[in-house]
Design a protein around this motif. Sequence first.
Motif, PDB file in Angstrom:
ATOM      1  N   ALA A 111       0.815  -1.216   0.000  1.00  0.00           N
ATOM      2  CA  ALA A 111       0.000   0.000   0.000  1.00  0.00           C
ATOM      3  C   ALA A 111       0.848   1.265   0.000  1.00  0.00           C
ATOM      4  O   ALA A 111       0.323   2.355  -0.213  1.00  0.00           O
ATOM      5  CB  ALA A 111      -0.922   0.001   1.221  1.00  0.00           C
ATOM      6  N   ILE A 112       2.144   1.113   0.224  1.00  0.00           N
ATOM      7  CA  ILE A 112       3.032   2.284   0.246  1.00  0.00           C
ATOM      8  C   ILE A 112       3.741   2.473  -1.091  1.00  0.00           C
ATOM      9  O   ILE A 112       3.670   3.539  -1.703  1.00  0.00           O
ATOM     10  CB  ILE A 112       4.058   2.166   1.392  1.00  0.00           C
ATOM     11  N   CYS A 113       4.441   1.425  -1.562  1.00  0.00           N
ATOM     12  CA  CYS A 113       5.191   1.558  -2.825  1.00  0.00           C
ATOM     13  C   CYS A 113       4.419   1.036  -4.029  1.00  0.00           C
ATOM     14  O   CYS A 113       4.825   1.251  -5.171  1.00  0.00           O
ATOM     15  CB  CYS A 113       6.534   0.838  -2.727  1.00  0.00           C
ATOM     16  N   HIS A 114       3.324   0.318  -3.776  1.00  0.00           N
ATOM     17  CA  HIS A 114       2.432  -0.214  -4.821  1.00  0.00           C
ATOM     18  C   HIS A 114       3.085  -1.291  -5.695  1.00  0.00           C
ATOM     19  O   HIS A 114       2.592  -1.588  -6.782  1.00  0.00           O
ATOM     20  CB  HIS A 114       1.899   0.925  -5.711  1.00  0.00           C
ATOM     21  N   GLN A 115       4.161  -1.883  -5.178  1.00  0.00           N
ATOM     22  CA  GLN A 115       4.803  -2.975  -5.889  1.00  0.00           C
ATOM     23  C   GLN A 115       4.417  -4.306  -5.244  1.00  0.00           C
ATOM     24  O   GLN A 115       4.101  -4.358  -4.044  1.00  0.00           O
ATOM     25  CB  GLN A 115       6.327  -2.809  -5.860  1.00  0.00           C
ATOM     26  N   PRO A 116       4.424  -5.402  -6.014  1.00  0.00           N
ATOM     27  CA  PRO A 116       4.069  -6.713  -5.441  1.00  0.00           C
ATOM     28  C   PRO A 116       5.009  -7.114  -4.310  1.00  0.00           C
ATOM     29  O   PRO A 116       6.199  -6.794  -4.330  1.00  0.00           O
ATOM     30  CB  PRO A 116       4.210  -7.666  -6.633  1.00  0.00           C
ATOM     31  N   ILE A 117       4.449  -7.814  -3.328  1.00  0.00           N
ATOM     32  CA  ILE A 117       5.236  -8.327  -2.208  1.00  0.00           C
ATOM     33  C   ILE A 117       5.501  -9.799  -2.479  1.00  0.00           C
ATOM     34  O   ILE A 117       4.575 -10.583  -2.657  1.00  0.00           O
ATOM     35  CB  ILE A 117       4.484  -8.148  -0.879  1.00  0.00           C
ATOM     36  N   GLU A 118       6.775 -10.170  -2.474  1.00  0.00           N
ATOM     37  CA  GLU A 118       7.151 -11.517  -2.896  1.00  0.00           C
ATOM     38  C   GLU A 118       6.746 -12.589  -1.892  1.00  0.00           C
ATOM     39  O   GLU A 118       6.186 -13.621  -2.258  1.00  0.00           O
ATOM     40  CB  GLU A 118       8.666 -11.581  -3.141  1.00  0.00           C
ATOM     41  N   PHE A 134      -1.749  -4.647   3.047  1.00  0.00           N
ATOM     42  CA  PHE A 134      -0.397  -5.105   3.361  1.00  0.00           C
ATOM     43  C   PHE A 134       0.635  -4.101   2.861  1.00  0.00           C
ATOM     44  O   PHE A 134       0.416  -3.397   1.869  1.00  0.00           O
ATOM     45  CB  PHE A 134      -0.135  -6.468   2.720  1.00  0.00           C
ATOM     46  N   VAL A 135       1.769  -4.079   3.568  1.00  0.00           N
ATOM     47  CA  VAL A 135       2.888  -3.235   3.161  1.00  0.00           C
ATOM     48  C   VAL A 135       4.181  -4.036   3.325  1.00  0.00           C
ATOM     49  O   VAL A 135       4.249  -4.964   4.132  1.00  0.00           O
ATOM     50  CB  VAL A 135       2.991  -1.944   4.016  1.00  0.00           C
ATOM     51  N   HIS A 136       5.187  -3.679   2.531  1.00  0.00           N
ATOM     52  CA  HIS A 136       6.523  -4.221   2.783  1.00  0.00           C
ATOM     53  C   HIS A 136       6.993  -3.715   4.152  1.00  0.00           C
ATOM     54  O   HIS A 136       6.824  -2.540   4.460  1.00  0.00           O
ATOM     55  CB  HIS A 136       7.522  -3.721   1.731  1.00  0.00           C
ATOM     56  N   ARG A 137       7.600  -4.573   4.937  1.00  0.00           N
ATOM     57  CA  ARG A 137       8.156  -4.108   6.206  1.00  0.00           C
ATOM     58  C   ARG A 137       9.226  -3.039   5.973  1.00  0.00           C
ATOM     59  O   ARG A 137       9.332  -2.072   6.733  1.00  0.00           O
ATOM     60  CB  ARG A 137       8.746  -5.277   6.998  1.00  0.00           C
ATOM     61  N   ASP A 138      10.018  -3.209   4.928  1.00  0.00           N
ATOM     62  CA  ASP A 138      11.045  -2.214   4.621  1.00  0.00           C
ATOM     63  C   ASP A 138      10.416  -0.871   4.270  1.00  0.00           C
ATOM     64  O   ASP A 138      10.946   0.186   4.635  1.00  0.00           O
ATOM     65  CB  ASP A 138      11.936  -2.701   3.472  1.00  0.00           C
ATOM     66  N   CYS A 139       9.294  -0.902   3.557  1.00  0.00           N
ATOM     67  CA  CYS A 139       8.606   0.343   3.203  1.00  0.00           C
ATOM     68  C   CYS A 139       8.045   1.013   4.458  1.00  0.00           C
ATOM     69  O   CYS A 139       8.137   2.232   4.633  1.00  0.00           O
ATOM     70  CB  CYS A 139       7.486   0.072   2.205  1.00  0.00           C
ATOM     71  N   TRP A 140       7.452   0.213   5.332  1.00  0.00           N
ATOM     72  CA  TRP A 140       6.906   0.747   6.582  1.00  0.00           C
ATOM     73  C   TRP A 140       7.997   1.415   7.410  1.00  0.00           C
ATOM     74  O   TRP A 140       7.790   2.489   7.975  1.00  0.00           O
ATOM     75  CB  TRP A 140       6.250  -0.379   7.377  1.00  0.00           C
ATOM     76  N   ASN A 141       9.165   0.798   7.462  1.00  0.00           N
ATOM     77  CA  ASN A 141      10.252   1.316   8.293  1.00  0.00           C
ATOM     78  C   ASN A 141      10.765   2.673   7.822  1.00  0.00           C
ATOM     79  O   ASN A 141      11.372   3.407   8.613  1.00  0.00           O
ATOM     80  CB  ASN A 141      11.410   0.309   8.328  1.00  0.00           C
ATOM     81  N   THR A 142      10.521   3.010   6.561  1.00  0.00           N
ATOM     82  CA  THR A 142      11.000   4.291   6.028  1.00  0.00           C
ATOM     83  C   THR A 142       9.859   5.228   5.634  1.00  0.00           C
ATOM     84  O   THR A 142      10.111   6.320   5.131  1.00  0.00           O
ATOM     85  CB  THR A 142      11.900   4.060   4.795  1.00  0.00           C
ATOM     86  N   LEU A 180       4.411  -3.110  13.661  1.00  0.00           N
ATOM     87  CA  LEU A 180       3.342  -3.867  12.987  1.00  0.00           C
ATOM     88  C   LEU A 180       3.497  -5.361  13.269  1.00  0.00           C
ATOM     89  O   LEU A 180       3.460  -6.203  12.368  1.00  0.00           O
ATOM     90  CB  LEU A 180       3.349  -3.612  11.480  1.00  0.00           C
ATOM     91  N   ALA A 181       3.677  -5.678  14.542  1.00  0.00           N
ATOM     92  CA  ALA A 181       3.858  -7.075  14.961  1.00  0.00           C
ATOM     93  C   ALA A 181       2.768  -7.449  15.950  1.00  0.00           C
ATOM     94  O   ALA A 181       2.474  -6.691  16.877  1.00  0.00           O
ATOM     95  CB  ALA A 181       5.231  -7.267  15.602  1.00  0.00           C
ATOM     96  N   THR A 182       2.170  -8.621  15.745  1.00  0.00           N
ATOM     97  CA  THR A 182       1.143  -9.134  16.644  1.00  0.00           C
ATOM     98  C   THR A 182       1.454 -10.579  16.992  1.00  0.00           C
ATOM     99  O   THR A 182       1.740 -11.385  16.108  1.00  0.00           O
ATOM    100  CB  THR A 182      -0.257  -9.063  15.996  1.00  0.00           C
ATOM    101  N   PHE A 183       1.420 -10.900  18.295  1.00  0.00           N
ATOM    102  CA  PHE A 183       1.652 -12.261  18.734  1.00  0.00           C
ATOM    103  C   PHE A 183       0.503 -12.727  19.608  1.00  0.00           C
ATOM    104  O   PHE A 183       0.097 -12.029  20.534  1.00  0.00           O
ATOM    105  CB  PHE A 183       2.953 -12.376  19.531  1.00  0.00           C
ATOM    106  N   GLU A 184      -0.026 -13.910  19.293  1.00  0.00           N
ATOM    107  CA  GLU A 184      -1.030 -14.553  20.114  1.00  0.00           C
ATOM    108  C   GLU A 184      -0.315 -15.509  21.067  1.00  0.00           C
ATOM    109  O   GLU A 184       0.512 -16.322  20.641  1.00  0.00           O
ATOM    110  CB  GLU A 184      -2.023 -15.329  19.239  1.00  0.00           C
ATOM    111  N   PHE A 232      10.887 -10.258  11.425  1.00  0.00           N
ATOM    112  CA  PHE A 232      11.078  -8.821  11.562  1.00  0.00           C
ATOM    113  C   PHE A 232      12.196  -8.536  12.546  1.00  0.00           C
ATOM    114  O   PHE A 232      12.610  -9.397  13.322  1.00  0.00           O
ATOM    115  CB  PHE A 232       9.781  -8.128  12.007  1.00  0.00           C
ATOM    116  N   LEU A 233      12.679  -7.312  12.479  1.00  0.00           N
ATOM    117  CA  LEU A 233      13.779  -6.877  13.322  1.00  0.00           C
ATOM    118  C   LEU A 233      13.239  -6.096  14.503  1.00  0.00           C
ATOM    119  O   LEU A 233      12.441  -5.177  14.347  1.00  0.00           O
ATOM    120  CB  LEU A 233      14.727  -5.994  12.505  1.00  0.00           C
ATOM    121  N   LEU A 234      13.643  -6.527  15.697  1.00  0.00           N
ATOM    122  CA  LEU A 234      13.283  -5.827  16.923  1.00  0.00           C
ATOM    123  C   LEU A 234      14.457  -4.912  17.272  1.00  0.00           C
ATOM    124  O   LEU A 234      15.483  -5.367  17.761  1.00  0.00           O
ATOM    125  CB  LEU A 234      13.034  -6.838  18.043  1.00  0.00           C
ATOM    126  N   PRO A 235      14.330  -3.607  16.973  1.00  0.00           N
ATOM    127  CA  PRO A 235      15.465  -2.699  17.165  1.00  0.00           C
ATOM    128  C   PRO A 235      15.820  -2.504  18.628  1.00  0.00           C
ATOM    129  O   PRO A 235      14.998  -2.709  19.525  1.00  0.00           O
ATOM    130  CB  PRO A 235      14.977  -1.393  16.521  1.00  0.00           C
TER     131      PRO A 235
END
Length: 204
Positions: free
Chosen positions: A12-19, A45-53, A106-110, A166-169
Amino acid sequence: MPFFIPNRTKCAICHQPIENRFEAAELPYIDPAASSLLSQLARNFVHRDCWNTWENAKFYAHAAFDLAKKAENQNPSFKIEFEADELIVFWVAALNSYQLKDFNLLATFELPLESSPAILNFLISVLSQPEITEEYQFENPIWKARWVDANIELTLFEDMEIIDKFLLPKDRHSIWLAAVKVILNKVTEKLGEVAVNQNYAMLP
């Protein structure tokens, strides 16, 4: 409910397919009053890399966090056990489980009550010991953690397939550790000390 299709679902950010699914994160709901335009992106959905920037990421995360805090009043099945810095922990009575949501990542854990002690102790171990590499397996799924510089990479597998990664900074470690300890204390109250220790012993 949106479905993710590899190489077809678009970010939804870069509008490119997510592999791959593990490269994607799903945008949560935000109140249209916060932004009528951005609220239309919810459940996409968004790329995590896109979300991070993404320039709107911090605003979106805070708006989603604010909306989630209202859930306790709107749904008696939800009880907030912890909230801080765009991270919230719910006790979901209807599912007999805890839910950790980090809107910043954007992380959810049950975390089902019966199986959560070992998972929680695994996370505490990783967060408390820099440079440790651990693997936790409780039937399905499998959790893996490894340090990448000062950050922690968390990977979740189901049937040997990566479903999230995902990366937990470093600057989120303290808030996660605080949240996980709160959940473990609550789980101990519900299950009892003996059951929690037996579950912990299942760690490899």
